[in-house]
Structures are given as structure tokens and as C-alpha cells.
Design a protein around this motif. Structure first.
Motif, PDB file in Angstrom:
ATOM      1  N   LYS A  99      -5.467   6.442  -0.964  1.00 22.87           N
ATOM      2  CA  LYS A  99      -4.441   5.396  -0.436  1.00 22.87           C
ATOM      3  C   LYS A  99      -4.930   4.199  -1.368  1.00 22.87           C
ATOM      4  CE  LYS A  99      -3.357   2.351   3.598  1.00 22.87           C
ATOM      5  NZ  LYS A  99      -3.404   1.937   4.852  1.00 22.87           N
TER       6      LYS A  99
ATOM      7  N   SER B 112       0.946  -1.429   0.094  1.00 22.98           N
ATOM      8  CA  SER B 112       0.024  -0.007  -0.034  1.00 22.98           C
ATOM      9  C   SER B 112       0.705   1.341  -0.047  1.00 22.98           C
ATOM     10  CB  SER B 112      -0.894   0.077   1.186  1.00 22.98           C
ATOM     11  OG  SER B 112      -0.235   0.359   2.450  1.00 22.98           O
TER      12      SER B 112
ATOM     13  N   LYS C 105     -14.111   9.135   1.700  1.00 17.29           N
ATOM     14  CA  LYS C 105     -14.169   8.391   3.144  1.00 17.29           C
ATOM     15  C   LYS C 105     -14.666   7.076   2.827  1.00 17.29           C
ATOM     16  CE  LYS C 105     -13.832  12.714   5.594  1.00 17.29           C
ATOM     17  NZ  LYS C 105     -14.501  13.387   6.521  1.00 17.29           N
ATOM     18  N   LYS C 106     -14.538   6.319   1.692  1.00 20.23           N
ATOM     19  CA  LYS C 106     -14.905   4.934   1.339  1.00 20.23           C
ATOM     20  C   LYS C 106     -13.874   4.063   0.904  1.00 20.23           C
ATOM     21  CE  LYS C 106     -19.991   5.694   1.011  1.00 20.23           C
ATOM     22  NZ  LYS C 106     -21.179   5.596   0.056  1.00 20.23           N
ATOM     23  N   ILE C 107     -13.871   3.042   1.390  1.00 24.41           N
ATOM     24  CA  ILE C 107     -12.986   2.100   0.583  1.00 24.41           C
ATOM     25  C   ILE C 107     -13.530   1.467  -0.675  1.00 24.41           C
ATOM     26  CG2 ILE C 107     -11.559  -0.105   0.878  1.00 24.41           C
ATOM     27  CD1 ILE C 107     -11.244   0.679   3.757  1.00 24.41           C
ATOM     28  N   GLU C 108     -13.000   1.739  -1.994  1.00 22.73           N
ATOM     29  CA  GLU C 108     -13.649   1.308  -3.206  1.00 22.73           C
ATOM     30  C   GLU C 108     -12.668  -0.117  -3.455  1.00 22.73           C
ATOM     31  OE1 GLU C 108     -16.241   2.476  -4.921  1.00 22.73           O
ATOM     32  OE2 GLU C 108     -16.490   4.607  -3.480  1.00 22.73           O
ATOM     33  N   ASN C 109     -13.494  -1.061  -3.880  1.00 28.93           N
ATOM     34  CA  ASN C 109     -12.843  -2.051  -4.479  1.00 28.93           C
ATOM     35  C   ASN C 109     -12.817  -2.082  -6.006  1.00 28.93           C
ATOM     36  OD1 ASN C 109     -11.868  -4.730  -5.671  1.00 28.93           O
ATOM     37  ND2 ASN C 109     -12.386  -5.838  -3.824  1.00 28.93           N
TER      38      ASN C 109
ATOM     39  N   THR D 104      -7.749  -1.784  -4.022  1.00 28.82           N
ATOM     40  CA  THR D 104      -8.801  -1.023  -3.364  1.00 28.82           C
ATOM     41  C   THR D 104      -8.090   0.301  -3.416  1.00 28.82           C
ATOM     42  OG1 THR D 104      -7.997  -1.657  -1.097  1.00 28.82           O
ATOM     43  CG2 THR D 104     -10.086  -2.806  -2.122  1.00 28.82           C
TER      44      THR D 104
ATOM     45  N   GLU E 156      -8.832   4.239  -1.161  1.00 28.59           N
ATOM     46  CA  GLU E 156      -9.603   5.114   0.031  1.00 28.59           C
ATOM     47  C   GLU E 156      -9.029   6.536  -0.222  1.00 28.59           C
ATOM     48  OE1 GLU E 156      -9.882   4.701   4.929  1.00 28.59           O
ATOM     49  OE2 GLU E 156      -8.620   3.461   3.883  1.00 28.59           O
TER      50      GLU E 156
ATOM     51  N   LYS F 288       0.255   5.870  -0.029  1.00 24.95           N
ATOM     52  CA  LYS F 288      -0.763   7.034   0.122  1.00 24.95           C
ATOM     53  C   LYS F 288      -0.072   8.022  -0.843  1.00 24.95           C
ATOM     54  CE  LYS F 288      -2.850   7.329   4.629  1.00 24.95           C
ATOM     55  NZ  LYS F 288      -2.879   8.360   5.679  1.00 24.95           N
TER      56      LYS F 288
ATOM     57  N   TYR G 209      -4.073   0.265  -1.969  1.00 21.45           N
ATOM     58  CA  TYR G 209      -3.781  -1.231  -1.530  1.00 21.45           C
ATOM     59  C   TYR G 209      -3.887  -2.211  -2.565  1.00 21.45           C
ATOM     60  CZ  TYR G 209      -3.232  -5.004   2.005  1.00 21.45           C
ATOM     61  OH  TYR G 209      -2.684  -5.912   2.561  1.00 21.45           O
TER      62      TYR G 209
END
Length: 770
Positions: A731, A720, A763-767, A740, A742, A722, A733
Motif C-alpha cells: 500500500k 493511496s 506489516k510495518k508502515i515505512e516513511n 509511506t 505498508e 494498493k 500513501y
């Protein structure tokens, strides 16, 4: 065989066992710095074995007179040296009158040294038997404060193990130091005053010739079993040293401890007459906080840096240790707080190369600082060159160029050229192109065009003028050629038509013209000011265009590749794979004559151009050139493996990309080039960061958006990083199964992943796995 004594650890550099043959290497590897000063990891107590003493103050230098066999017109008058500064870390130790000296001890056991990168401190511990048979246990810890960047702190503890003893701590300041790399054994420092006041000591000194005024200071306290004790010291002074000696009878099993604060105040930041009072103010703050309070602040400051700059790697400790070591050393060297400073190739870890600024900053470091700090830090690095534009014009004038042509120095402290190897100083002119490319790269990444009309366009005009004058017209080729240069591959000097240099020259001219037109149409007042200042005319721009449109590029129809320079195919094209390994590294085994006639490439040359300008070449083009040139590349420059790692990843050759990544990230830790004792390769460490972010992460700017083509070596479970992109923190990963994203902040961000548009919500983690 590479060195392998550094223990694998995710957050620390660890050495176990004392070996005098490793001391100089470890002094480099365990170096500490805070952007304003730095020091090699010399022992606090005296050491009579081979050692390379080094403490350095950012921006303080000495113009050591050039040393050459004979003088040539245009030679720089001096070779600027990063100056070995007065030593404040020293604490000599005597036990029953016997000096503690690891080189002379009867035995040294349980020796352990740790550089804790997460928290920003250096520690050492060992048990030693002295010549008088006293056994002692020693623990030390020291750091250079990020918050109070004129201050360093040391805690030194000694415990007698087998008998009651008398112990003397002798903290000292020493201004009687020299540079290891001095040309003429000149005296660099002139001490004006050695003084003390109560528990504090000061040495005021100025550099010869450059007249930098400094005050080196210290204050110490002693403790028995952590209880403060008053010990009236004996004080000795000479013309350039001051020593306080604190003697105390200590029972076996008791611990005698000294806490020492020290550092430098400099007239770059204070009035000359106020240096001692400024030092007292720093010491007052240090006393109020205490060693542990300062250490807590240090841990917090490094925590903030790592929160943004860290790269995590899961499942590969050596790879993780390597990238964190690189990120740590970059931040120890330059934090972006002072636009007068730049990033020296050795940072605060050694003296080789002299100077503080090479083209490495523009080519390798600016992307790292843009993405892990903010655009103002990167802009400061660009402004550093703008502030030196007049000097660059003077440098070109000394070589016969006219009309405002600018040649930026290969090596500089203040804008003047101060390197004195002919082939580098006068031939390695591609550095001009890296400075122009950094302006383009900054705008591409930040979308902040304002720098160009305000300052950057003047730089681009000076550089374009240089290239137009430096090119000459060949009636034989009916093209413009550039003769007598050295490309990034310094194993070939005085060549004609180095492809990378010619390509950069053409690009610089076209980019300057493009921005002249843009500023003319959109920034009228800036355009008028710049035209009045530079006296640029339409006929002159037409001359530039003529050179750019008719630039010659050597090419092999047989191999379907651009040639590194004229005559490259005349060499005996034996690949590195067929070179006897006992002959490596060739720069330490071969004569220079033999190297120059060989096909071996010190670092990416044609491939450096493909890295900068990859949008202008197809994937097939890259593959063909990579396959042709990499087999001849010995990677004996620190700047080579990172570029090859990025390009191997782009070609989906992940095993090769991983191998190059390990080489760039552990170049110093494993001492690939057998030279780490001279200091670390700081600027190439930014290339290590790029090899993950741009190589494996595939980060680019495409259609004014962030774009990623994520890949992962089979050796890793995940990684990961940033990046700060236009004031939005993203960010990334990547695992073997998915990628993903973020996003911090309050607005969404459009990005490309493998060529497809994705909107990353705040503020959401997107795959975005496909």
C-alpha cells in the motif's frame, strides 16, 4: 459545455431530478454488471420516452453481415455484435388501470437515482402524479449478484399517497428484442419454448447463426407492508414473452412490494438440455437467501474487491468519484473468472464498436488487472490471445501473408476479424505490437517467464513473421518502410511510415529474437517443440534481423522530433488552441475529408510509443515530443488523456497532469465527447487507474524492482493505492508532506523511491520521505 448533473459523492453516482433528455445518458452511467452479464439502467416499469434498452450476456454474440458500399477482397464476412439479450428486468405497473410511465406522468418529483459503488447496487426513488391524479411514491433497488453470477435481483415498492387504489405488478420476460445497431434488421434470436411452473417462468432461445443456447428466467413474490401475501397471478404468453400479473387493493399509505429474481443460464456453462433445471437451481438458491441475504453477500463481495482495488483521494471529491467509477465499471465488466472472456470497449453498457476484444486490453487493461487481482488473471488475458493464434494466422492468410505470419484482429469475438471499416481492419496493424508488448509487460511485472516458452513465444514468432512480410524495402531510402497504415491516431488513414507502427514492428522483431535465444539456451524441450511446430530457421531469423536493423523512422531535423508519419509537416499546423471551440468535437462537426487533411490528433500516437518504451528515450526527448504533439491533440479518443496525464506527471507538469487526470477519470461522468448515451468507455478506464499509479505515483519496474517517483497535485491532500506485486501486497500513501509504504505478508520487499533503495519490512508502515 460538459454535462454536470451527476452529484459529487465519494462512493456513489447520484442523479437528482427527472429530465427525459438525460434518460439515455443515465442508462449508460448507471449500468450494472457482474462479469457474466450486464445491463443498462433501464427503468423496470414501461417508459415511452427515448430510451436505449440493453441487456447483455458475456460471450454471446451475433455475426451481423457486413454492410459496406462495395466489397473488397479480404473484407470480414461479418461484424460481430454484442447481442441485446432477452429482457428479464421488466415490471410493468398499473394503478387503477393507469400505466405508470414517467414520460407521461402529470408530474415527477423528488426523483433520485443512485449507483452505490461501494456495495454494488442501483436504486431509484420518486413521487409521481399519474394522469388519473393518483399520487404514488416509488422505491426500487436492484443488483447483479457477484456470487451467483447468473442471477439478478430487484425490489420494487409503490405506495399510494392520496387515495386507496388497485395496483397491478406485471413482471415479464421478453425475448422479442432487437439490437439498436443492427445492420440489416436481422432476427437475432430464435425462441424455442416459453414455459412456466408455479411462480417461475422460462424462455429458452438460441442465437441465430452462432447457436448460443440460453434460458432467461424469473420468479417473483409480492408483499404488503413487508408481509408476504399470496396473489394468484394472471399469466399471459406469446411466442416470445411471458407476463405474470399480481393485482392487489392497497390502502393509501400502505406499500405494495414485489421482489423479482431473474437472469440467464447459457450453454457456455451448462448442457443445452439442462438450462431450465440450472435456472431452477439458481432460483432455489436465491429463494433460500432472499433479497436481503443476497444483498448482504453482494456488499461483502464488493468489499473484498475494494479492499484491493480502491484508490483513495483526500480533498477532491470529483477526482475521488471519478477514479472509483472507473474501477467499479472495470470490475463490473471483467473479474478474471473465465479465460474465454475479454474486456469489450463498451462492456455491458452499449453496443457501439461491436466485438469483445480490441488492442485496448493489452495496452491498458492488463496492468490494472495484474496489480489489483493477481498474475493468473493477467495470464488468462494473454492465454486468450494464444488460444486465438491459429485464427490470427488465418486472418493474415486472407490478406496474402504466408508462412505462419499472424495478424491479430482489430475487433474479435472468437479470433476472427469482424470489423469492417477498411482503414481500421486492414491498416491499424499496430494492434499486433500491443499484443507482443503485453507479453513483455507481464514478464516484467510478474517475473513469471514460464508463459513465454509454454505459449507466448509462438505468438511472438507469428507477429514477427507478419512484420517482416509487411515491411517493404525502399531503394530510394535504402531502408525498410511500412506503407498504407493507420496509427493509434485514427484521424489520419492510409499513411506511410507511421512512426509508432514502425517502431513497434522493429521492437517486436528484436524481442522475438531475444526470446528465441533465451528459450533455446534455457528451455530445450520447449525450444524443440516450438521449432518443429513453426518450422522456423536461422535464415528466416536473419531476414527478420535485416528488417529490424534497417527500419526507417521519419524525423524532422528542424523540430528535432520523430514525425508522426511521412508528410506530417505538410499539413496546415494550426494548434488546437487556435481552433474555434464551436468546431469541437471535430468528429461530430467536420467532414472526414477535412479531418484527414488536418493536423489534429485523436489520441496519443508518437507519445503512445514514448509511454510504452520510455526507457529508450531521455527526459529531454519526451519533453520535446510532448511539446510538439500535445498542442495538436484534440483528445477525442478515450485512450488519449491517460497517456498524456502520465507523461505530464513525469515531466513534473502537475497542473497539466491533473487536468488530464480529471478528463480521463470523468470522461463519461461529464460526457466530454458528447457520446455517453451510446455507452461507457470501459477499456480507457484502466488508463485512468494508470494515470494515478504510474502518473502521480510514478510506479515502474526498474532493475527488476518496484520503483516509485511519487508526486501529488496541489488540489489533493493525499492519495493511496494498493498493488499486488509478485504476490506481495503493497500500500502506497502519498501526502503533500510525505510518502509511506505498508507491506502485507511475511517477507520484506526492496523498492526504489526516487532512485534510492529502501527495504520495506513486513506489516510495518515505512516513511520514506526525503
Amino acid at each position: 459545455m460538459n454535462q454536470d448533473y451527476i452529484k459529487p459523492d465519494q462512493w456513489s453516482i447520484i442523479e437528482e431530478g427527472f429530465d427525459a433528455s438525460r434518460v439515455k445518458s443515465s442508462e449508460s452511467l448507471f449500468s450494472i454488471g457482474n462479469g457474466a452479464m450486464g445491463q443498462r439502467a433501464n427503468f423496470e416499469e414501461q417508459y415511452s420516452g427515448p430510451t436505449f434498452q440493453g441487456s447483455y450476456i458475456a460471450g454471446v454474440y451475433y455475426p451481423d453481415k457486413t454492410r459496406v458500399g462495395w466489397w473488397k477482397n479480404g473484407y470480414p464476412e461479418y461484424f460481430a455484435k454484442v447481442l441485446n439479450a432477452p429482457n428479464w428486468i421488466g415490471i410493468n405497473v398499473k394503478v387503477n388501470g393507469e400505466a405508470l410511465d414517467l414520460f407521461n406522468c402529470k408530474s415527477v418529483e423528488d426523483f433520485r437515482r443512485e449507483l452505490n459503488m461501494k456495495e454494488g447496487w442501483l436504486s431509484r426513488s420518486f413521487k409521481a402524479t399519474l394522469q388519473n391524479d393518483v399520487q404514488v411514491a416509488v422505491k426500487t433497488k436492484r443488483f447483479l449478484s457477484l456470487d451467483l453470477d447468473e442471477l439478478g435481483a430487484i425490489r420494487y415498492e409503490i405506495t399510494p399517497l392520496n387515495t386507496d387504489v388497485s395496483i397491478t405488478f406485471s413482471p415479464y420476460l421478453d425475448a422479442g428484442i432487437t439490437n439498436e445497431d443492427t445492420n440489416w434488421d436481422d432476427k437475432f434470436w430464435d425462441v424455442s419454448r416459453v414455459s412456466q411452473e408455479h411462480t417461475q417462468a422460462f424462455i429458452e432461445a438460441k442465437t441465430m447463426k452462432t447457436n448460443f443456447h440460453t434460458c432467461t428466467f424469473m420468479e417473483s413474490q409480492v408483499f404488503v407492508n413487508d408481509v408476504f401475501v399470496v396473489v394468484n397471478p394472471e399469466i399471459e404468453t406469446t411466442s416470445n414473452t411471458i407476463v405474470f400479473s399480481y393485482s392487489k387493493d392497497i390502502k393509501a399509505g400502505e406499500t405494495y412490494k414485489i421482489e423479482k429474481f431473474g437472469g440467464y443460464t447459457v450453454d457456455r456453462n451448462h448442457e443445452k438440455s439442462q438450462l431450465v433445471s440450472a435456472s431452477k437451481e439458481v432460483l432455489s438458491k436465491a429463494r433460500d437467501l432472499g433479497f436481503l441475504g443476497l444483498l448482504e453477500k453482494q456488499m461483502h463481495a464488493w468489499g473484498n474487491i475494494w479492499d484491493m482495488a480502491d484508490i483513495t483521494i483526500d480533498g477532491d471529491v470529483r477526482a475521488q468519484q471519478g477514479i472509483r467509477f472507473n474501477i467499479f465499471q472495470l470490475n463490473q465488466t471483467y473479474l478474471g473468472k473465465d479465460s474465454r472472456l475479454n474486456i469489450g470497449p463498451k462492456g455491458f453498457t452499449g453496443e457501439k464498436y461491436g466485438g469483445s476484444t480490441y488492442w485496448d486490453t493489452e495496452a491498458y487493461c492488463i496492468p490494472f488487472y495484474m496489480a489489483t487481482k493477481n498474475q493468473s488473471v493477467a495470464r488468462s488475458l494473454l492465454e486468450y490471445r494464444y488460444n486465438h493464434l491459429e485464427r490470427a494466422i488465418e486472418n493474415a492468410g486472407k490478406l496474402g501473408f504466408t508462412n505462419g505470419a499472424a495478424l491479430y484482429p482489430m475487433v474479435t469475438m472468437n479470433g476472427e476479424e469482424c470489423h469492417n471499416e477498411w482503414e481500421i481492419t486492414f491498416e491499424e496493424i499496430h494492434r499486433n505490437g500491443a499484443i507482443a508488448f503485453a507479453i513483455y509487460n507481464y514478464y516484467r511485472y510478474t517475473n513469471d517467464y514460464s508463459y513465454i516458452p509454454e505459449k507466448g513465444l509462438e505468438v511472438l514468432i507469428g507477429i514477427a513473421r507478419f512484420w517482416q512480410q509487411r515491411a517493404s524495402f525502399s531503394t530510394d531510402k535504402n531502408k525498410y518502410v511500412i506503407l498504407g497504415v493507420t496509427g493509434p491516431n485514427e484521424y489520419e488513414n492510409n499513411v506511410n511510415n507511421n512512426w509508432y507502427t514502425n517502431y513497434l514492428a522493429q521492437w517486436c522483431i528484436l524481442y522475438a529474437i531475444e526470446n528465441i535465444n533465451k528459450v533455446e539456451s534455457e528451455y530445450h524441450s520447449d525450444y524443440s517443440r516450438i521449432m518443429n511446430k513453426t518450422k522456423l530457421s536461422a535464415p528466416e531469423i536473419e531476414e527478420w534481423q535485416q528488417v529490424a536493423d534497417n527500419m526507417y523512422f521519419p524525423y524532422s531535423e528542424k523540430h528535432q522530433v520523430f514525425l508522426q508519419q511521412d508528410g506530417f509537416l505538410d499539413k496546415d499546423l494550426v494548434t488546437v488552441a487556435d481552433l474555434d471551440q464551436s468546431q469541437r468535437p471535430i468528429n461530430q462537426k467536420w467532414s472526414w475529408d477535412r479531418i484527414l487533411r488536418s493536423p489534429y490528433i485523436k489520441q496519443a500516437d508518437v507519445l503512445q510509443g514514448f509511454y510504452f518504451f520510455e526507457d529508450q528515450f531521455t527526459q529531454e526527448n519526451l519533453e520535446r515530443h510532448f511539446d510538439f504533439y500535445e498542442p495538436f491533440t484534440v483528445h477525442e479518443s478515450s485512450l488519449s488523456p491517460c497517456v498524456h496525464s502520465i507523461q505530464a506527471a513525469k515531466l513534473d507538469r502537475m497542473e497539466q497532469a491533473y487536468t488530464f487526470y480529471l478528463r480521463t477519470s470523468r470522461l463519461d461522468l461529464d460526457d466530454y465527447n458528447k457520446e455517453v448515451h451510446e455507452g461507457l468507455h470501459i477499456t480507457s478506464m484502466a488508463g485512468t487507474w494508470m494515470s494515478i499509479v504510474e502518473g502521480f505515483g510514478g510506479m515502474r519496474i526498474v532493475e527488476n524492482m518496484l520503483s516509485f517517483t511519487p508526486k501529488i497535485p496541489k488540489q489533493w491532500q493525499g492519495y493511496s493505492f494498493k498493488i499486488n506485486f509478485r504476490n506481495q501486497i503493497l500500500k502506497v500513501y502519498v501526502t503533500q508532506q510525505e510518502t509511506t509504504f505498508e507491506l502485507e505478508g511475511n517477507t520484506e520487499l526492496q523498492i526504489l523511491v526516487n532512485g534510492k533503495l529502501h527495504v520495506i519490512a513486513s506489516k510495518k508502515i515505512e516513511n520514506v520521505s526525503e
